[in-house]
Design a protein around this motif. Structure first.
Motif, PDB file in Angstrom:
ATOM      1  N   LEU A  59       0.829  -1.206   0.000  1.00 42.02           N
ATOM      2  CA  LEU A  59       0.000   0.000   0.000  1.00 42.02           C
ATOM      3  C   LEU A  59       0.866   1.259   0.000  1.00 42.02           C
ATOM      4  O   LEU A  59       0.463   2.301  -0.503  1.00 42.02           O
ATOM      5  CB  LEU A  59      -0.965  -0.016   1.190  1.00 42.02           C
ATOM      6  CG  LEU A  59      -1.992  -1.148   1.148  1.00 42.02           C
ATOM      7  CD1 LEU A  59      -2.850  -1.161   2.406  1.00 42.02           C
ATOM      8  CD2 LEU A  59      -2.878  -1.061  -0.106  1.00 42.02           C
ATOM      9  N   GLU A  60       2.074   1.133   0.557  1.00 42.28           N
ATOM     10  CA  GLU A  60       3.003   2.271   0.482  1.00 42.28           C
ATOM     11  C   GLU A  60       3.477   2.464  -0.954  1.00 42.28           C
ATOM     12  O   GLU A  60       3.634   3.582  -1.431  1.00 42.28           O
ATOM     13  CB  GLU A  60       4.199   2.038   1.400  1.00 42.28           C
ATOM     14  CG  GLU A  60       3.836   2.254   2.852  1.00 42.28           C
ATOM     15  CD  GLU A  60       4.863   1.671   3.797  1.00 42.28           C
ATOM     16  OE1 GLU A  60       6.052   1.589   3.435  1.00 42.28           O
ATOM     17  OE2 GLU A  60       4.454   1.283   4.906  1.00 42.28           O
ATOM     18  N   GLU A  63       0.716   4.196  -2.752  1.00 36.24           N
ATOM     19  CA  GLU A  63       0.656   5.630  -2.426  1.00 36.24           C
ATOM     20  C   GLU A  63       1.754   6.405  -3.162  1.00 36.24           C
ATOM     21  O   GLU A  63       1.495   7.450  -3.768  1.00 36.24           O
ATOM     22  CB  GLU A  63       0.800   5.813  -0.910  1.00 36.24           C
ATOM     23  CG  GLU A  63       0.716   7.255  -0.487  1.00 36.24           C
ATOM     24  CD  GLU A  63       0.806   7.455   1.026  1.00 36.24           C
ATOM     25  OE1 GLU A  63       1.093   6.476   1.757  1.00 36.24           O
ATOM     26  OE2 GLU A  63       0.594   8.590   1.464  1.00 36.24           O
ATOM     27  N   ILE A  78      -3.452   5.167   4.883  1.00 32.52           N
ATOM     28  CA  ILE A  78      -3.430   3.703   5.027  1.00 32.52           C
ATOM     29  C   ILE A  78      -3.762   3.336   6.478  1.00 32.52           C
ATOM     30  O   ILE A  78      -3.088   3.797   7.399  1.00 32.52           O
ATOM     31  CB  ILE A  78      -2.043   3.165   4.631  1.00 32.52           C
ATOM     32  CG1 ILE A  78      -1.725   3.564   3.177  1.00 32.52           C
ATOM     33  CG2 ILE A  78      -1.967   1.653   4.810  1.00 32.52           C
ATOM     34  CD1 ILE A  78      -0.281   3.337   2.776  1.00 32.52           C
TER      35      ILE A  78
END
Ligand code: KDO
Length: 343
Positions: A59-60, A63, A78
């Motif tokens: 998820l990083e 982003e 998140i």
């Protein structure tokens, strides 16, 4: 307000026709200016994943990639460890307009679309490559369209969560499903998950992911099932004695967002989201597959027994139970054969 924090009275303005004209002119001027940049689209992402697990780390990547492709257009937040929404409640939160994005499971979707339960069935998807191929085929298009139309949720991708294995506290020898008789096996809380536990031969106990470590530690349950990278990330190896390599479910999580949010985006923003999701999934899959190959040695080093049971006996029982179950009545005609035929 003065610098001492005291309000200074504004001398009263007398409202005249001249003032009114001035305001009209000012308003006209403002309308002629280019529109101010729109506020970034807020994307809160909810998942039960723990920080060091690959589907949290991806998820990083999502982003960062999104920021590169569409700078200042999205505001990504998140939320890990099921802190924003309880595990399994994320789809409904998106449907009610309370959440923009989540990682959701086939089991969550099957609660609302019974045809999806085919993807909760053990020993159907063969491996991560097969999973990708199935969801990139027409089958994926059809199944994602059902979710869009019936749930108002747009799926961007499937990310490989790993192949689920049994992870037990007691020091017993598990060769066949019969050896799991009387074993209380924590499974996530929904009918589809519980059935998988029964099909394996155990006594399933519903429980949220966030409670599993303590339940294993206190003996509230005898075991749990998850992919090896998750057993490591959530430290389940600290409170269990063995891993039985049943490989009973090649699992995935779906990168999903509320269709209302999706439909409000420009085409460029949609493309940026798709690309960022692809990059995140590629990062997750590559690392997770590599980890699965390396982790047996890690667990053995931690003192766990790791071994293969008679996998055929598990496969036979689980497949038979799914085909004879209530779930399979809702599977579209020929779906199992079509999934099997995907190379
Ligand atoms: C779990 O609760 O065992 C599970 O693996 C189920 C998955 O669908 C998914 O929710 C996952 O937990 C979480 O993302 C935590 O890794």
């Amino acid at each position: 307000m003065s610098k001492h924090g005291v309000h200074v009275a504004t001398p009263g303005i007398r409202w005249t026709r001249r003032c009114a004209l001035g305001v009209t002119l000012l308003l006209g001027l403002a309308a002629a200016q280019p529109a101010a940049a729109a506020d970034p689209v807020k994307l809160r992402i909810a998942t039960a994943a723990v920080e060091s697990d690959w589907h949290a780390r991806m998820l990083e990547v999502f982003e960062q990639k999104l920021d590169e492709l569409a700078p200042d257009q999205f505001d990504v937040e998140i939320h890990l460890n099921a802190t924003l929404f309880k595990q399994g409640t994320e789809p409904v939160a998106m449907q009610r307009g309370n959440l923009e994005m989540a990682l959701i499971s086939a089991q969550d979707i099957a609660k609302q679309i019974p045809a999806w339960s085919v993807f909760t069935s053990g020993y159907l998807i063969r491996d991560p490559q097969h999973q990708q191929a199935v969801f990139e085929s027409e089958i994926g298009d059809e199944y994602y369209a059902m979710v869009e139309e019936q749930m108002g949720i747009h799926i961007l991708d499937v990310a490989y969560l790993g192949t689920r294995q049994l992870n037990l506290v007691p020091d017993i020898e598990v060769k066949t499903p019969a050896d799991l008789e009387g074993i209380s096996l924590r499974m996530p809380g929904s009918d589809a998950w519980q059935f998988l536990g029964t099909a394996l031969g155990a006594n399933p106990t519903p429980m949220a992911f966030t409670e599993v470590y303590t339940a294993l530690q206190t003996g509230a349950v005898d075991g749990q099932d998850n992919p090896l990278p998750t057993d490591k990330a959530a430290k389940f190896y600290e409170v269990t004695s063995q891993i039985v390599l049943t490989g009973h479910l090649v699992d995935g999580v779906f990168v999903a967002l509320a269709a209302d949010v999706w439909n409000g985006l420009t085409d460029e923003q949609k493309r940026a989201l798709e690309e960022a999701s692809d990059a995140a999934v590629a990062y997750n899959n590559e690392n997770r597959i590599k980890d699965e190959a390396d982790l047996v040695a890690f667990f053995e080093g931690e003192g766990l027994k790791v071994y293969e049971p008679d996998v055929d006996s598990f496969r036979e029982r689980v497949q038979k139970m799914y085909l004879e179950s209530e779930f399979s009545k809702d599977w579209p005609e020929g779906i199992v054969e079509r999934v099997n035929a995907v190379e």
